[in-house]
Design an enzyme around this catalytic site. Structure first.
Site, short mmCIF file in Angstrom:
data_model
loop_
_atom_site.label_atom_id
_atom_site.label_comp_id
_atom_site.label_asym_id
_atom_site.label_seq_id
_atom_site.Cartn_x
_atom_site.Cartn_y
_atom_site.Cartn_z
N LEU A 8 0.85 -1.20 0.00
CA LEU A 8 0.00 0.00 0.00
C LEU A 8 0.88 1.25 0.00
O LEU A 8 1.60 1.51 0.96
CB LEU A 8 -0.91 0.00 1.23
N ALA A 9 0.82 1.99 -1.10
CA ALA A 9 1.75 3.13 -1.23
C ALA A 9 1.08 4.33 -1.89
O ALA A 9 1.70 5.08 -2.63
CB ALA A 9 2.96 2.70 -2.05
N ARG A 15 1.89 14.40 6.89
CA ARG A 15 2.74 14.85 7.99
C ARG A 15 4.20 15.08 7.56
O ARG A 15 4.98 15.65 8.31
CB ARG A 15 2.68 13.83 9.14
N GLY A 138 -2.17 1.18 15.62
CA GLY A 138 -3.38 0.45 15.97
C GLY A 138 -3.06 -0.49 17.13
O GLY A 138 -2.06 -1.19 17.12
N LYS A 348 38.57 16.21 -13.01
CA LYS A 348 37.31 15.89 -13.68
C LYS A 348 37.61 15.27 -15.04
O LYS A 348 38.47 15.77 -15.75
CB LYS A 348 36.50 17.18 -13.86
N SER A 402 55.78 24.38 -11.19
CA SER A 402 54.71 24.98 -10.42
C SER A 402 54.04 26.10 -11.21
O SER A 402 54.69 26.81 -11.96
CB SER A 402 55.27 25.55 -9.12
C1 UD1 Z 1 -1.63 2.02 9.78
C2 UD1 Z 1 -2.66 1.09 10.44
C3 UD1 Z 1 -2.31 0.87 11.90
C4 UD1 Z 1 -0.89 0.35 12.04
C5 UD1 Z 1 0.11 1.27 11.30
C6 UD1 Z 1 1.46 0.63 11.27
C7 UD1 Z 1 -4.81 1.44 9.30
C8 UD1 Z 1 -6.13 2.09 9.36
N1 UD1 Z 1 -3.96 1.69 10.31
O1 UD1 Z 1 -1.73 3.30 10.38
O2 UD1 Z 1 -3.21 -0.08 12.47
O3 UD1 Z 1 -0.54 0.28 13.41
O4 UD1 Z 1 -0.33 1.47 9.94
O5 UD1 Z 1 2.40 1.48 10.66
O6 UD1 Z 1 -4.53 0.70 8.40
N2 UD1 Z 1 -2.44 3.99 2.13
C9 UD1 Z 1 -2.97 3.84 0.87
N3 UD1 Z 1 -4.23 4.29 0.61
C10 UD1 Z 1 -5.00 4.87 1.57
C11 UD1 Z 1 -4.45 5.03 2.85
C12 UD1 Z 1 -3.17 4.57 3.12
O7 UD1 Z 1 -2.31 3.31 -0.03
O8 UD1 Z 1 -6.14 5.24 1.24
C13 UD1 Z 1 -1.08 3.49 2.41
C14 UD1 Z 1 -0.11 4.59 2.83
O9 UD1 Z 1 0.57 5.11 1.68
C15 UD1 Z 1 0.85 3.86 3.76
C16 UD1 Z 1 0.01 2.71 4.31
O10 UD1 Z 1 -1.13 2.60 3.47
O11 UD1 Z 1 1.96 3.33 3.07
C17 UD1 Z 1 -0.41 2.97 5.74
O12 UD1 Z 1 -1.16 4.17 5.80
P1 UD1 Z 1 -0.91 5.26 6.93
O13 UD1 Z 1 -1.81 6.41 6.68
O14 UD1 Z 1 0.52 5.52 7.08
O15 UD1 Z 1 -1.48 4.45 8.20
P2 UD1 Z 1 -1.11 4.65 9.73
O16 UD1 Z 1 -1.84 5.80 10.26
O17 UD1 Z 1 0.35 4.63 9.89
#
Ligand code: UD1
Ligand code: CA
Length: 458
Positions: A8-9, A15, A138, A348, A402
């Site tokens: 998930l990226a 922040r 979480g 260089k 030199s």
């Molecule tokens: C999330 C978890 C939390 C866990 C923590 C660990 C959820 C709701 N919470 O929180 O339980 O303890 O990670 O680090 O899952 N992303 C998407 N699409 C979205 C939202 C997020 O691709 O719509 C991706 C973000 O880019 C990120 C990852 O999911 O790489 C996690 O999302 P982030 O917002 O960082 O979640 P946390 O608040 O850290």
């Protein structure tokens, strides 16, 4: 049965307060998303979908072609992102799907493997960690029997739940046959109005299919949501990388002050002094001594060489070469065995032949030096005429006095000499001396006459 992974990226990383998509921020010279990819690959998972959204093009650009990209147009939560990822890959009966966040660079392949083992005995498994400060993560709620009952996000946790110190990593493994239905059933009824992936855990537990939980080291959990966390992850990764190289025989006086990128290669017996930065595709040979305060990027330094207080970018330094203090080796600098680039020397796009010395205050650009050349202090190749660059060729055993200006294009033959202070504009034949300066005038008794004049008040 096969194992697949969804990274998930898509998140923006609000922040970070940065234009760069969060997962492109780097730890040890490697973007966060590449660390996630590395961990799943190393665990033997080839089939990977990366869910992108914010900065989708820039993230996609750096992913290998073997990865499937799925686009989450709107970031509706991790559960929604996982669903988009799942839609992009065929999952069959008996498949296992690992879902992990793209912002957890310290996650190891070992933990992913342990997760897969645990998943074999349950519909789902998750990685958790025991931490001192659970803020932002979480919380893992367990029932009276100790089984995982739910994951409660910080924003939704009661004061009581907030005191739980076992937290969810966000890394899960699911039975592929059930994941689709679980994700489809998610509702965004929580404090953030998002589809939470962790909510599937409560659903499974409620259905009498409690997920297996595997504890991993708290360090691996370190998520990157802010620059402070990015720095903390960087520090932990640096410690890990430095421990690895020290175990492999590399010496460090103060490992806290040695910065080695993930892609760097070192041979045992290398010695790194404080303030050494090794970045990109850099390789360091056995017995080489680097630092203090030296920056090396995309360069090779051969065994037995000594490089201190210097900057090297795209340079090649062979064996037993002396570089610095205060040398700048720019792209295309190529120093052969036993050569030297000393104090305040810039090189260089130039080759310095075996045993040739450039000891002090010199600039070599677009030059080729043979063997055993001696470059006098203050020698400069005037390689740029304001429009084009020109080459300077200096033969074996040549010697520049030199403060010689070598106006390129120019060739000095083998054993050629230049006199100190000369501006050389024409080729110097082999074995010849070229001097270009006015004759020295000597005025005898000058000091005495000058003093007398002053005393007479003139
Ligand atoms: C999330 C978890 C939390 C866990 C923590 C660990 C959820 C709701 N919470 O929180 O339980 O303890 O990670 O680090 O899952 N992303 C998407 N699409 C979205 C939202 C997020 O691709 O719509 C991706 C973000 O880019 C990120 C990852 O999911 O790489 C996690 O999302 P982030 O917002 O960082 O979640 P946390 O608040 O850290
Ligand atoms: Ca996160």
């Amino acid at each position: 049965m096969s194992v697949k992974a969804i990274i998930l990226a898509a998140g923006q990383g609000t922040r970070m307060k940065s234009d760069l998509p969060k997962v492109l921020h780097e730890v040890a010279g490697r973007p966060l998303v590449s660390w996630a990819l590395g961990a799943v690959h190393e665990a033997g998972i080839e089939d990977v979908v990366v869910v992108v959204g914010h900065g989708a093009e820039r993230v996609t650009e750096l992913l290998p072609d073997t990865v499937t990209v799925a686009v989450q147009e709107e970031q509706l939560g991790t559960g929604h992102a996982a669903r988009i990822g799942l839609e992009a890959m065929p999952v069959g009966e008996g498949d296992t799907v690992v879902v992990l966040p793209g912002d957890m660079p310290l996650l190891t392949a070992g933990s992913v493997a342990a997760l897969l083992d645990a998943r074999a005995g349950a519909a789902a498994a998750l990685l958790t960690a025991q931490v001192a400060d659970p803020a932002g993560y979480g919380r893992v709620r367990r029932d009276a029997s100790g089984a995982v009952a739910a994951i409660i996000e910080e924003a939704d946790a009661s004061d009581d739940e907030k005191t739980i110190t076992e937290v969810s990593s966000g890394v899960f493994a699911f039975d592929g046959a059930v994941l689709g239905d679980l994700l489809a059933a998610l509702e965004p009824d929580n404090a953030q109005d998002e589809y939470y992936l962790p909510d599937v855990i409560a659903r499974l537990a409620g259905d009498g299919r409690p997920p297996a939980a595997v504890r991993m080291a708290a360090e691996e959990l370190t998520g990157v949501n802010s620059h402070e966390q990015l720095a903390a992850a960087g520090r932990l990764m640096r410690e890990r990388i430095n421990r690895h190289w020290m175990a492999a025989g590399v010496a460090m006086i103060d490992p806290d002050r040695v910065y080695i990128d993930a892609g760097v290669v070192l041979e045992p017996g290398a010695m790194l002094y404080p303030g050494t930065h090794l970045e990109g595709a850099t390789a360091i040979g056995a017995g080489a001594r680097i630092g203090p305060d030296t920056f090396v990027r995309d360069s090779v330094i051969g065994s037995g060489s000594h490089v201190w207080y210097s900057v090297l970018r795209n340079a090649r330094v062979a064996e037993r070469v002396e570089v610095g203090p205060y040398a700048s080796l720019r792209p295309g600098a190529d120093l052969a065995d036993g050569s030297k680039a000393g104090t305040f020397v810039e090189i260089k796009q130039s080759t310095v032949g075996p045993r040739s010395k450039v000891p002090h205050l010199a600039y070599l650009g677009d030059a080729t030096l043979g063997e055993d050349v001696n470059i006098g202090a203050g020698t400069i190749t005037c390689n740029y005429d304001g429009f084009a660059k020109h080459r300077t060729i200096i033969g074996d055993r040549a010697f520049t006095g030199s403060d010689t200006m070598l106006v390129a294009p120019l060739e000095i033959g083998d054993d050629g000499w230049t006199g100190a202070g000369s501006v050389i504009t024409q080729d110097v034949p082999s074995g010849a001396l070229a001097v270009e300066r006015s004759q020295q005038k000597v005025v005898p008794g000058y000091a005495e006459r000058r003093r007398k004049k002053a005393q007479e008040g003139k």
